[in-house]
Design a protein around this motif. Sequence first.
Motif, mmCIF file in Angstrom:
data_model
loop_
_atom_site.group_PDB
_atom_site.id
_atom_site.type_symbol
_atom_site.label_atom_id
_atom_site.label_comp_id
_atom_site.label_asym_id
_atom_site.label_seq_id
_atom_site.Cartn_x
_atom_site.Cartn_y
_atom_site.Cartn_z
ATOM 1 N N LEU A 129 0.834 -1.204 0.000
ATOM 2 C CA LEU A 129 0.000 0.000 0.000
ATOM 3 C C LEU A 129 0.867 1.252 0.000
ATOM 4 C CD1 LEU A 129 -2.622 -0.913 2.770
ATOM 5 C CD2 LEU A 129 -2.951 -1.019 0.299
ATOM 6 N N PRO A 130 0.346 2.346 -0.550
ATOM 7 C CA PRO A 130 1.050 3.624 -0.432
ATOM 8 C C PRO A 130 1.153 4.030 1.048
ATOM 9 C CG PRO A 130 -0.739 3.772 -2.037
ATOM 10 C CD PRO A 130 -0.867 2.448 -1.354
ATOM 11 N N PRO A 131 2.159 4.799 1.415
ATOM 12 C CA PRO A 131 2.374 5.162 2.826
ATOM 13 C C PRO A 131 1.164 5.809 3.502
ATOM 14 C CG PRO A 131 4.268 5.797 1.501
ATOM 15 C CD PRO A 131 3.223 5.310 0.553
ATOM 16 N N ASP A 132 0.415 6.660 2.776
ATOM 17 C CA ASP A 132 -0.736 7.314 3.409
ATOM 18 C C ASP A 132 -1.830 6.301 3.751
ATOM 19 O OD1 ASP A 132 -1.251 6.912 0.702
ATOM 20 O OD2 ASP A 132 -2.428 8.746 0.474
ATOM 21 N N GLN A 133 -2.001 5.273 2.920
ATOM 22 C CA GLN A 133 -2.984 4.231 3.216
ATOM 23 C C GLN A 133 -2.482 3.309 4.328
ATOM 24 O OE1 GLN A 133 -4.134 2.240 -0.423
ATOM 25 N NE2 GLN A 133 -4.641 4.179 -1.432
ATOM 26 N N GLN A 134 -1.190 2.997 4.318
ATOM 27 C CA GLN A 134 -0.615 2.185 5.404
ATOM 28 C C GLN A 134 -0.862 2.847 6.749
ATOM 29 O OE1 GLN A 134 3.533 1.124 5.033
ATOM 30 N NE2 GLN A 134 3.333 0.668 2.847
ATOM 31 N N GLU A 135 -0.677 4.157 6.783
ATOM 32 C CA GLU A 135 -0.816 4.886 8.038
ATOM 33 C C GLU A 135 -2.242 4.796 8.587
ATOM 34 O OE1 GLU A 135 0.475 9.187 9.829
ATOM 35 O OE2 GLU A 135 -0.217 9.143 7.747
ATOM 36 N N MET A 145 -8.024 3.167 16.612
ATOM 37 C CA MET A 145 -8.493 4.544 16.671
ATOM 38 C C MET A 145 -9.756 4.709 15.838
ATOM 39 S SD MET A 145 -5.113 6.827 16.050
ATOM 40 C CE MET A 145 -4.884 8.083 17.258
ATOM 41 N N PRO A 146 -10.705 5.496 16.316
ATOM 42 C CA PRO A 146 -11.864 5.833 15.487
ATOM 43 C C PRO A 146 -11.426 6.727 14.313
ATOM 44 C CG PRO A 146 -12.117 6.662 17.746
ATOM 45 C CD PRO A 146 -10.765 6.047 17.652
ATOM 46 N N HIS A 147 -12.195 6.709 13.248
ATOM 47 C CA HIS A 147 -11.832 7.456 12.043
ATOM 48 C C HIS A 147 -11.656 8.942 12.330
ATOM 49 C CE1 HIS A 147 -13.753 4.093 9.392
ATOM 50 N NE2 HIS A 147 -12.688 3.694 10.030
ATOM 51 N N ALA A 148 -12.521 9.515 13.148
ATOM 52 C CA ALA A 148 -12.426 10.946 13.454
ATOM 53 C C ALA A 148 -11.109 11.264 14.166
ATOM 54 C CB ALA A 148 -13.614 11.381 14.308
ATOM 55 N N GLN A 149 -10.684 10.395 15.052
ATOM 56 C CA GLN A 149 -9.428 10.617 15.772
ATOM 57 C C GLN A 149 -8.231 10.471 14.829
ATOM 58 O OE1 GLN A 149 -8.887 8.117 19.206
ATOM 59 N NE2 GLN A 149 -7.013 9.145 19.831
ATOM 60 N N ILE A 150 -8.330 9.544 13.884
ATOM 61 C CA ILE A 150 -7.264 9.394 12.886
ATOM 62 C C ILE A 150 -7.138 10.682 12.081
ATOM 63 C CG2 ILE A 150 -6.554 8.171 10.783
ATOM 64 C CD1 ILE A 150 -7.971 5.679 11.938
ATOM 65 N N ALA A 151 -8.282 11.216 11.639
ATOM 66 C CA ALA A 151 -8.276 12.457 10.863
ATOM 67 C C ALA A 151 -7.617 13.580 11.651
ATOM 68 C CB ALA A 151 -9.704 12.838 10.481
ATOM 69 N N GLU A 152 -7.942 13.678 12.913
ATOM 70 C CA GLU A 152 -7.364 14.717 13.766
ATOM 71 C C GLU A 152 -5.862 14.486 13.957
ATOM 72 O OE1 GLU A 152 -7.769 15.733 18.422
ATOM 73 O OE2 GLU A 152 -9.672 15.608 17.331
ATOM 74 N N THR A 153 -5.473 13.237 14.163
ATOM 75 C CA THR A 153 -4.068 12.906 14.419
ATOM 76 C C THR A 153 -3.173 13.222 13.227
ATOM 77 O OG1 THR A 153 -4.716 11.157 15.947
ATOM 78 C CG2 THR A 153 -2.495 11.027 15.055
ATOM 79 N N ILE A 154 -3.619 12.841 12.034
ATOM 80 C CA ILE A 154 -2.756 13.047 10.867
ATOM 81 C C ILE A 154 -3.065 14.340 10.123
ATOM 82 C CG2 ILE A 154 -2.261 10.603 10.607
ATOM 83 C CD1 ILE A 154 -4.219 10.475 8.288
ATOM 84 N N GLY A 155 -4.076 15.060 10.582
ATOM 85 C CA GLY A 155 -4.360 16.378 10.025
ATOM 86 C C GLY A 155 -4.975 16.368 8.645
ATOM 87 N N VAL A 156 -5.894 15.439 8.404
ATOM 88 C CA VAL A 156 -6.613 15.411 7.126
ATOM 89 C C VAL A 156 -8.112 15.348 7.424
ATOM 90 C CG1 VAL A 156 -4.720 14.266 5.884
ATOM 91 C CG2 VAL A 156 -6.516 12.882 6.918
ATOM 92 N N PRO A 157 -8.944 15.690 6.431
ATOM 93 C CA PRO A 157 -10.392 15.599 6.656
ATOM 94 C C PRO A 157 -10.841 14.152 6.871
ATOM 95 C CG PRO A 157 -9.895 16.929 4.707
ATOM 96 C CD PRO A 157 -8.617 16.293 5.150
ATOM 97 N N LEU A 158 -11.953 14.002 7.586
ATOM 98 C CA LEU A 158 -12.511 12.680 7.868
ATOM 99 C C LEU A 158 -12.797 11.909 6.580
ATOM 100 C CD1 LEU A 158 -13.629 10.598 9.862
ATOM 101 C CD2 LEU A 158 -15.795 11.845 9.844
ATOM 102 N N GLY A 159 -13.309 12.585 5.573
ATOM 103 C CA GLY A 159 -13.594 11.936 4.291
ATOM 104 C C GLY A 159 -12.345 11.362 3.641
ATOM 105 N N THR A 160 -11.216 12.035 3.825
ATOM 106 C CA THR A 160 -9.949 11.545 3.271
ATOM 107 C C THR A 160 -9.532 10.253 3.969
ATOM 108 O OG1 THR A 160 -9.279 13.810 2.752
ATOM 109 C CG2 THR A 160 -7.534 12.149 2.841
ATOM 110 N N VAL A 161 -9.706 10.212 5.295
ATOM 111 C CA VAL A 161 -9.392 8.991 6.040
ATOM 112 C C VAL A 161 -10.248 7.839 5.518
ATOM 113 C CG1 VAL A 161 -9.538 7.862 8.302
ATOM 114 C CG2 VAL A 161 -8.608 10.175 8.118
ATOM 115 N N LYS A 162 -11.543 8.097 5.371
ATOM 116 C CA LYS A 162 -12.454 7.036 4.896
ATOM 117 C C LYS A 162 -12.113 6.610 3.470
ATOM 118 C CE LYS A 162 -16.109 8.135 8.070
ATOM 119 N NZ LYS A 162 -17.513 8.058 8.336
ATOM 120 N N SER A 163 -11.752 7.572 2.629
ATOM 121 C CA SER A 163 -11.360 7.232 1.251
ATOM 122 C C SER A 163 -10.099 6.381 1.231
ATOM 123 C CB SER A 163 -11.126 8.507 0.436
ATOM 124 O OG SER A 163 -12.327 9.209 0.271
#
Length: 180
Positions: A129-135, A145-163
Amino acid sequence: MVDPTSLLLAVAQSRDKSALAALFSHFGPRIKSMMLKLGASEALAEDLVQETFVSVWRKAALYSNQRGAASTWIFTIARNLRIDQLRRQSNKPYEDLDKLELASDAPSGSMLAEQNQVIERVTLALTSLPPDQQEVVRLSFIHDMPHAQIAETIGVPLGTVKSRLRLAYGRLRPLLEDLQ
């Protein structure tokens, strides 16, 4: 994000109660779940969680991050306490060992080999996987971690995490679908 190693080192070096509390908050529910899966009652599971963290407090100075992850060290303490509890619980400590048949809770050699093969395949698939997907996969599944917390941790929108997770699933599915 919880860093068990630094928290455990804080407990070991400066007897940091807030670090122990953070470890308890993070690992307590997981250890309780493990104890319940190992057949402990609800009350016993809670007692074993408490005993685990008393041992962590007392033995934190014995932890060495060169010998393994902090989480492994903590879960090993919990498992050993469960084994000790089962030994104390035995009402026939002096049975003839020739006639005793025990069903081991430990996985058999073939089961361990199979688990290791699965771990190797999953690890290899994750490296494709690409590094951003691995993360996001690592944060979601390994760190729970819940998706919202992942988004906050890595500094991207929630939709990006889900994508990213959806794309990762799409890539991993053909590589790992026979494991189900």
